[in-house]
Design a protein around this motif. Structure first.
Motif, PDB file in Angstrom:
ATOM      1  N   GLY B 229      41.217  23.868 -12.128  1.00 27.23           N
ATOM      2  CA  GLY B 229      41.384  23.047 -13.326  1.00 27.23           C
ATOM      3  C   GLY B 229      42.808  22.559 -13.439  1.00 27.23           C
ATOM      4  O   GLY B 229      43.708  23.079 -12.766  1.00 27.23           O
ATOM      5  N   TYR B 230      43.009  21.521 -14.249  1.00 22.09           N
ATOM      6  CA  TYR B 230      44.347  21.013 -14.528  1.00 22.09           C
ATOM      7  C   TYR B 230      44.694  21.411 -15.953  1.00 22.09           C
ATOM      8  O   TYR B 230      43.979  21.052 -16.902  1.00 22.09           O
ATOM      9  CB  TYR B 230      44.372  19.478 -14.398  1.00 22.09           C
ATOM     10  N   ARG B 231      45.789  22.156 -16.093  1.00 20.66           N
ATOM     11  CA  ARG B 231      46.288  22.511 -17.419  1.00 20.66           C
ATOM     12  C   ARG B 231      47.311  21.474 -17.816  1.00 20.66           C
ATOM     13  O   ARG B 231      48.245  21.208 -17.072  1.00 20.66           O
ATOM     14  CB  ARG B 231      46.917  23.906 -17.408  1.00 20.66           C
ATOM     15  N   LEU B 232      47.102  20.871 -18.982  1.00 18.47           N
ATOM     16  CA  LEU B 232      47.942  19.760 -19.416  1.00 18.47           C
ATOM     17  C   LEU B 232      48.881  20.195 -20.533  1.00 18.47           C
ATOM     18  O   LEU B 232      48.583  21.129 -21.278  1.00 18.47           O
ATOM     19  CB  LEU B 232      47.059  18.603 -19.895  1.00 18.47           C
ATOM     20  N   ALA B 233      50.019  19.485 -20.621  1.00 18.91           N
ATOM     21  CA  ALA B 233      50.968  19.735 -21.709  1.00 18.91           C
ATOM     22  C   ALA B 233      51.178  18.444 -22.476  1.00 18.91           C
ATOM     23  O   ALA B 233      51.311  17.371 -21.887  1.00 18.91           O
ATOM     24  CB  ALA B 233      52.290  20.249 -21.142  1.00 18.91           C
ATOM     25  N   GLY B 234      51.199  18.548 -23.811  1.00 15.87           N
ATOM     26  CA  GLY B 234      51.370  17.378 -24.665  1.00 15.87           C
ATOM     27  C   GLY B 234      51.295  17.811 -26.112  1.00 15.87           C
ATOM     28  O   GLY B 234      51.531  18.990 -26.424  1.00 15.87           O
ATOM     29  N   SER B 239      42.068  21.999 -34.406  1.00 15.24           N
ATOM     30  CA  SER B 239      40.736  21.797 -34.972  1.00 15.24           C
ATOM     31  C   SER B 239      40.835  21.977 -36.487  1.00 15.24           C
ATOM     32  O   SER B 239      41.746  22.628 -36.993  1.00 15.24           O
ATOM     33  CB  SER B 239      39.749  22.792 -34.369  1.00 15.24           C
ATOM     34  N   ARG B 240      39.888  21.382 -37.216  1.00 15.14           N
ATOM     35  CA  ARG B 240      39.920  21.424 -38.672  1.00 15.14           C
ATOM     36  C   ARG B 240      39.639  22.835 -39.183  1.00 15.14           C
ATOM     37  O   ARG B 240      40.122  23.246 -40.221  1.00 15.14           O
ATOM     38  CB  ARG B 240      38.937  20.402 -39.253  1.00 15.14           C
ATOM     39  N   PRO B 258      41.777  25.452 -25.391  1.00 15.13           N
ATOM     40  CA  PRO B 258      41.970  26.847 -25.810  1.00 15.13           C
ATOM     41  C   PRO B 258      42.718  26.888 -27.149  1.00 15.13           C
ATOM     42  O   PRO B 258      43.195  25.858 -27.630  1.00 15.13           O
ATOM     43  CB  PRO B 258      42.828  27.444 -24.694  1.00 15.13           C
ATOM     44  N   HIS B 259      42.874  28.090 -27.710  1.00 16.29           N
ATOM     45  CA  HIS B 259      43.400  28.216 -29.072  1.00 16.29           C
ATOM     46  C   HIS B 259      44.798  27.643 -29.234  1.00 16.29           C
ATOM     47  O   HIS B 259      45.156  27.168 -30.295  1.00 16.29           O
ATOM     48  CB  HIS B 259      43.365  29.686 -29.511  1.00 16.29           C
ATOM     49  N   ARG B 260      45.614  27.659 -28.146  1.00 15.76           N
ATOM     50  CA  ARG B 260      46.989  27.161 -28.307  1.00 15.76           C
ATOM     51  C   ARG B 260      47.051  25.633 -28.351  1.00 15.76           C
ATOM     52  O   ARG B 260      48.125  25.054 -28.507  1.00 15.76           O
ATOM     53  CB  ARG B 260      47.905  27.727 -27.226  1.00 15.76           C
ATOM     54  N   GLY B 261      45.899  24.948 -28.179  1.00 18.41           N
ATOM     55  CA  GLY B 261      45.840  23.503 -28.422  1.00 18.41           C
ATOM     56  C   GLY B 261      46.284  22.628 -27.268  1.00 18.41           C
ATOM     57  O   GLY B 261      46.496  21.426 -27.460  1.00 18.41           O
TER      58      GLY B 261
END
Lengths: 155, 337
Positions: B229-234, B239-240, B258-261
């Motif tokens: 997989g590719y883990r992205l940063a931005g 989530s509401r 995941p939970h850290r968004g």
């Protein structure tokens, strides 16, 4: 091949902007070159023979012209690259790829027929060429004899 | 046969993938850039299910232990065969003893090295792809190492005939010049890889500002990105309200949050199930673009529809059909002269 067939092919070529064609059938090669000069059927040569075409014309001073072996779009630069495969003044060895012919999505190599220096590039990058269109002039360099030039697949 | 000369970290044998076993918990594996793999096989006249070597780390060197026609597609690695330079998306005959070197790519991230007939590894569950997690398939179920000797199935009758006639050297125009690249709104980093995304199951659970950022911002491909997989940063995706999901089936292309968004795009070696919420799915037609996106570069997402996702796939097929027809015509014309 019947003369009527050749007449028909020539009349088709006359209607479109194709400089020359080569047709191969079992035992026969037909090469038709259209003249750019005015007048119907002026200076048009059509010859049927059993020899494969020469890829280059040799001038008296040992310089050779690299010609297109197929109809296509002449590329000096591979689509992924920024710089041309060769430039004027570059030394090349026999069998080096000096350009590409793009035929739809195919890319066909244009080889240096002998070792030497690229004297001139006669066709612009991206120009449409016909069979036999002169593409480049190669002159023999003093230090690089064509017979001892590098092999096609390196060594 | 070829011998791997470099410590070929993360190079694997891959074909089009092991489809049909997700329900048993077996991931698909397969080439990260299926278009490049397909064209490499077409150039050689191989069957469409032939396997090749996927190379993501450079430099990479192999020695040919016998005369073998090969093809290179995917990333442009400024390849050389002994002293002679080899163009990208190209096929040529190697002679016994010659060494192929692949340098750091000028374009793309992964290079495919295909051999006449295809790489000869056993079929496991209908595929020659390496299943790294399960340690089966491919070459002994693992990454290739220095000293490994990899066999080729060898040319079938028609290929052998062409080889005798002097194997032709030619290439094809890479797909970038045929397929329309999606355009992001607003236009961003021109170097960024742009992929089309379908909103997925939990899309509507995210805050409006997060959804806007998802489409608008560039996403950096972190070093923690590979075939799994590719883990992205931005920007952080919120989530509401907290989303709790049971583990459920996922496919390559799913973008989990995941939970850290920070999103993860699941890829060919992903587990077939996961519990993170899914904000979107990169469409199948654009997964090859991710396969050619390097760590450290940027990704942009463009919203698309199911219909457009299907037409993008059809456009890929048109490119491959054109290449297949042209190559077949060219190869047969060489046999008749």
């Amino acid at each position: 091949m019947e003369i009527n067939e050749i007449r028909q092919i020539v009349s088709w070529l006359d209607e479109v902007d194709i400089y020359s064609i080569e047709l191969t059938r079992a035992g026969t090669i037909l090469r038709v070159k259209m003249s750019n000069e005015a007048g119907p059927f002026a200076h048009r040569s059509a010859c049927a023979n059993h020899d494969l075409p020469e890829a280059q014309a040799v001038a008296s001073d040992g310089a050779v012209t690299v010609t297109a072996a197929s109809v296509g779009v002449f590329l000096r630069v591979h689509p992924y690259r920024a710089s041309p495969l060769v430039s004027e003044g570059d030394a090349v060895q026999k069998g080096d790829i000096v350009g590409l012919l793009r035929v739809a999505q195919l890319l066909l190599p244009v080889y240096a027929p002998q070792g030497g220096l690229i004297a001139s590039v006669m066709v612009a990058d991206g120009a449409a060429v016909g069979f036999g269109t002169p593409l480049m002039a190669l002159k023999r360099s003093i230090s690089n004899d064509s017979e001892t030039g590098g092999q096609r697949n390196g060594n | 046969m070829i011998e791997i000369l470099s410590s070929a970290a993360l190079s694997t044998v891959q074909d089009q993938g092991r489809d049909g076993y997700l329900r048993y918990g077996v991931g698909t594996s397969g080439a990260m850039d299926r278009i490049a793999l397909t064209v490499a096989n077409l150039l050689l006249g191989n069957s469409s299910d032939a396997a090749a070597i996927e190379i993501p780390i450079f430099p990479f060197r192999v020695r040919f232990l016998e005369d073998t026609a090969f093809a290179l597609t995917g990333a442009d690695c400024l390849a050389t065969l002994d002293e002679r330079s080899i163009l990208p998306w190209w096929t040529v005959q190697a002679k016994k003893g010659q060494v192929l070197r692949l340098g750091s790519p000028a374009v793309g991230a992964r290079c495919y090295l295909a051999l006449a007939g295809g790489v000869d590894t056993p079929m496991v569950l209908g595929s020659r792809s390496t299943q790294l997690r399960g340690e089966f398939g491919g070459f002994q179920g693992r990454n290739l190492r220095k000293g490994d000797v990899i066999g080729a199935i060898g040319p079938h009758a028609a290929q052998a005939k062409l080889s005798d006639a002097g194997m032709p050297e030619f290439g094809v125009e890479p797909p970038n010049f045929f397929l329309t690249s999606p355009s992001p709104v607003p236009p961003g980093d021109a170097e960024a890889t742009v992929v089309r995304v379908l909103p997925a199951g939990e899309y509507d659970c995210y805050e409006a500002a997060s959804l806007e950022a998802f489409w608008r911002e560039d996403w950096k491909v972190t070093p923690d990105s590979d075939r799994y997989g590719y883990r992205l940063a931005g920007p952080t995706l919120n989530s509401r309200s907290a989303i709790e999901k049971r583990s459920h089936g996922i496919v390559p292309g799913v973008i989990q949050v995941p939970h850290r968004g920070q999103p993860i795009i699941q890829l060919r070696d992903a587990q077939p199930s996961g519990g993170y919420p899914k904000i979107g799915t990169v469409i199948e037609a654009d997964l090859w673009r991710i396969g050619q996106t390097r760590i450290g570069s940027r990704l942009r997402f463009v919203k698309t529809s199911y219909e457009d996702a299907l037409s993008a796939l059809a456009e890929n097929e048109r490119y491959l059909d054109k290449v297949a027809n042209l190559v077949a015509l060219y190869r047969s014309s060489l046999l008749t002269t």
